[in-house]
Design a protein around this motif. Sequence first.
Motif, PDB file in Angstrom:
ATOM      1  N   ASP A  63      82.819  47.619  22.921  1.00  0.00           N
ATOM      2  CA  ASP A  63      83.305  48.874  23.483  1.00  0.00           C
ATOM      3  C   ASP A  63      83.262  49.973  22.413  1.00  0.00           C
ATOM      4  O   ASP A  63      83.776  49.785  21.302  1.00  0.00           O
ATOM      5  N   ASP A  64      82.630  51.101  22.714  1.00  0.00           N
ATOM      6  CA  ASP A  64      82.622  52.294  21.863  1.00  0.00           C
ATOM      7  C   ASP A  64      81.912  52.045  20.528  1.00  0.00           C
ATOM      8  O   ASP A  64      81.323  50.997  20.293  1.00  0.00           O
ATOM      9  N   SER A  65      81.987  53.065  19.681  1.00  0.00           N
ATOM     10  CA  SER A  65      81.565  52.906  18.292  1.00  0.00           C
ATOM     11  C   SER A  65      82.651  52.127  17.552  1.00  0.00           C
ATOM     12  O   SER A  65      83.822  52.121  17.956  1.00  0.00           O
ATOM     13  N   VAL A  66      82.275  51.485  16.458  1.00  0.00           N
ATOM     14  CA  VAL A  66      83.223  50.623  15.751  1.00  0.00           C
ATOM     15  C   VAL A  66      83.874  51.361  14.586  1.00  0.00           C
ATOM     16  O   VAL A  66      85.096  51.396  14.465  1.00  0.00           O
ATOM     17  N   ASN A  75      76.749  51.926  25.601  1.00  0.00           N
ATOM     18  CA  ASN A  75      76.491  53.204  26.235  1.00  0.00           C
ATOM     19  C   ASN A  75      75.659  54.077  25.297  1.00  0.00           C
ATOM     20  O   ASN A  75      76.179  54.646  24.327  1.00  0.00           O
ATOM     21  N   LEU A  76      74.366  54.201  25.593  1.00  0.00           N
ATOM     22  CA  LEU A  76      73.492  54.981  24.721  1.00  0.00           C
ATOM     23  C   LEU A  76      73.806  56.465  24.805  1.00  0.00           C
ATOM     24  O   LEU A  76      73.653  57.199  23.822  1.00  0.00           O
ATOM     25  N   GLU A  77      74.222  56.947  25.958  1.00  0.00           N
ATOM     26  CA  GLU A  77      74.556  58.365  26.087  1.00  0.00           C
ATOM     27  C   GLU A  77      75.779  58.722  25.250  1.00  0.00           C
ATOM     28  O   GLU A  77      75.899  59.841  24.753  1.00  0.00           O
ATOM     29  N   SER A  78      76.693  57.785  25.074  1.00  0.00           N
ATOM     30  CA  SER A  78      77.878  58.016  24.238  1.00  0.00           C
ATOM     31  C   SER A  78      77.610  57.721  22.773  1.00  0.00           C
ATOM     32  O   SER A  78      78.515  57.825  21.948  1.00  0.00           O
ATOM     33  N   PHE A 137      73.406  51.381  18.691  1.00  0.00           N
ATOM     34  CA  PHE A 137      72.844  52.087  17.545  1.00  0.00           C
ATOM     35  C   PHE A 137      73.464  51.460  16.298  1.00  0.00           C
ATOM     36  O   PHE A 137      74.676  51.229  16.259  1.00  0.00           O
ATOM     37  N   GLY A 138      72.632  51.230  15.290  1.00  0.00           N
ATOM     38  CA  GLY A 138      73.201  50.714  14.052  1.00  0.00           C
ATOM     39  C   GLY A 138      73.990  51.784  13.343  1.00  0.00           C
ATOM     40  O   GLY A 138      75.205  51.687  13.161  1.00  0.00           O
ATOM     41  N   ARG A 181      67.803  49.945  24.610  1.00  0.00           N
ATOM     42  CA  ARG A 181      68.285  49.760  23.248  1.00  0.00           C
ATOM     43  C   ARG A 181      68.451  51.111  22.567  1.00  0.00           C
ATOM     44  O   ARG A 181      67.745  52.060  22.885  1.00  0.00           O
ATOM     45  N   GLY A 182      69.353  51.183  21.608  1.00  0.00           N
ATOM     46  CA  GLY A 182      69.431  52.347  20.748  1.00  0.00           C
ATOM     47  C   GLY A 182      68.522  52.174  19.543  1.00  0.00           C
ATOM     48  O   GLY A 182      67.720  51.233  19.469  1.00  0.00           O
TER      49      GLY A 182
END
Length: 526
Positions: free
Chosen positions: A160-163, A184-187, A213-214, A241-242
């Motif tokens: 969930d979300d960015s870490v 969620n690539l848009e987020s 995304f990394g 994928r991001g």
Amino acid sequence: MTRRPSVAGLVSARAVFVAAAVVLAAVLGGVVAATGGGAVAGDGAGSTAAGAANGTDEPVVDPPTYDPARPTASGTATVVSAGGGGSYDASEGDATGDDAGDAPGETYDDLNAAVDAAEPGDTVELSGVFEPAEPVVVDEPNVTVRAAETHEALIDGGGDDSVVVLEAPNAAVEGVWIDDTGENLESQDSAVYVAENASGATLSELYLTDAAFGVWVNGADEVTVADSRIEGTEAPRFANRGNGINLWETEGTEIRDTSITDVRDGIYYSWASDVEATGNTLWDLRYGVHYMYSDDNRIADNVAFENDVGYALMVSDSIEVVNNTAVANRGESGHGILLKEIDRSVVRDNDLVANDQGMFLYNAQHNEVRGNLLYANGVGVHHSAGTSGTTVVGNGFVENEVPVLTTTRELVAWNGTDRGNYWSDARVADADDDGLSETRHRPAGAAQRIVQEHPTAAVFADGPAFDAIRLVESRFPAVETAGIVDHRPLADPVRDVEPYRSYAAAVDATVEYDSDPGDDHHQRNQ
């Protein structure tokens, strides 16, 4: 010195040309009537080297493997406070130095609480596993979040979300394993999200897994990503994928010595400038490197293999592409290096081996292509009609199925008359032993155009009629046709192909690239 042919020689040359044309007309008449077809023919040795399958599942280039033991202990985070000139020695458990400056503060089992407690200049030292309920936000400058032992501290994002989110200048994240971002690539769900006000961030020795995304750099400048490994989500389609490292409106950033796989694009640039990417390894991706609207950048000493495209450089200016390697990039596009609307750039000393097309110049203007090895590719260089002002000199074209493919309707001289390229299929006449042939070489001319416009004629491409046309085009400048000319080809090879022979032989040109890669990006013969 090349002599101008005599009138008698010109008459003879034209006679040969006309005779060859007559023979070709007869040949083509038979070909058009036939039901079979043939592949584009060229340097015969290249088809053997590039097309031979090894019949195994062995990769063309060995991916760097990494499989650390996943931490299991409950997480603890200790705030090490920055004070005077001393330092804290965790192994001794006390402060050292004249001022006993850096000393441990409180230890937390809640990572967010530890980071919130850190003051500017503090270090938050981690061990064990953390499962924060929300993103870990570093909003004080000069705060470092680091693992006590590399990759023995794990932050599990729980999908969930960015870490980790950096929102202050000169923050650093070091040695941490970050796993399972949102999808969620848009987020822009990322393992590490670097916000606009976090310029000067340093990310080092990270292990980022199951990440949409990394790293996302969103407007921050002078960010460093180094000595890390990024593994994406392995979503069934690249579109889901991001990117491994996503650079947006950044300047002065550095990406070095990082391995990236299982994402969409390894390093993606958008409005990024003065960025240096060196020593990175990129595989099983859509594009290893992808430039858009990004000027004045340098990419050097990277390796991209088994992607759709190794290095996709688009709509940018003043790029330096030096000493990179592209092996077995054989996807739907299948380019080692793609220059699309790239201007005033330098592509120098790169090794492009066993790709569908070693290099593709598409509407590219005033670039320099110098000292590269193009070996065992389906096409050495694909030169589009919109490309102009290119200097192509000192390159080695060795055993490519088609050395040069072009759509130009003009005669394009790549290198003027001073020094040219090495061509493994050229007829070289070096009478004065200066390393340059007195006989020009036509890697793309009338014979190739006939095959392009009538593909079924390829079966006759090694026959006497085609040879006659090639001979006339090479030896008699008065008989000009559209295509590419190298006025002074090199007599001797400029690059050693031996280190790449096994790679070239291992590529099966008949295996189709899988654009829905899943867990196995390139399907191989069993």
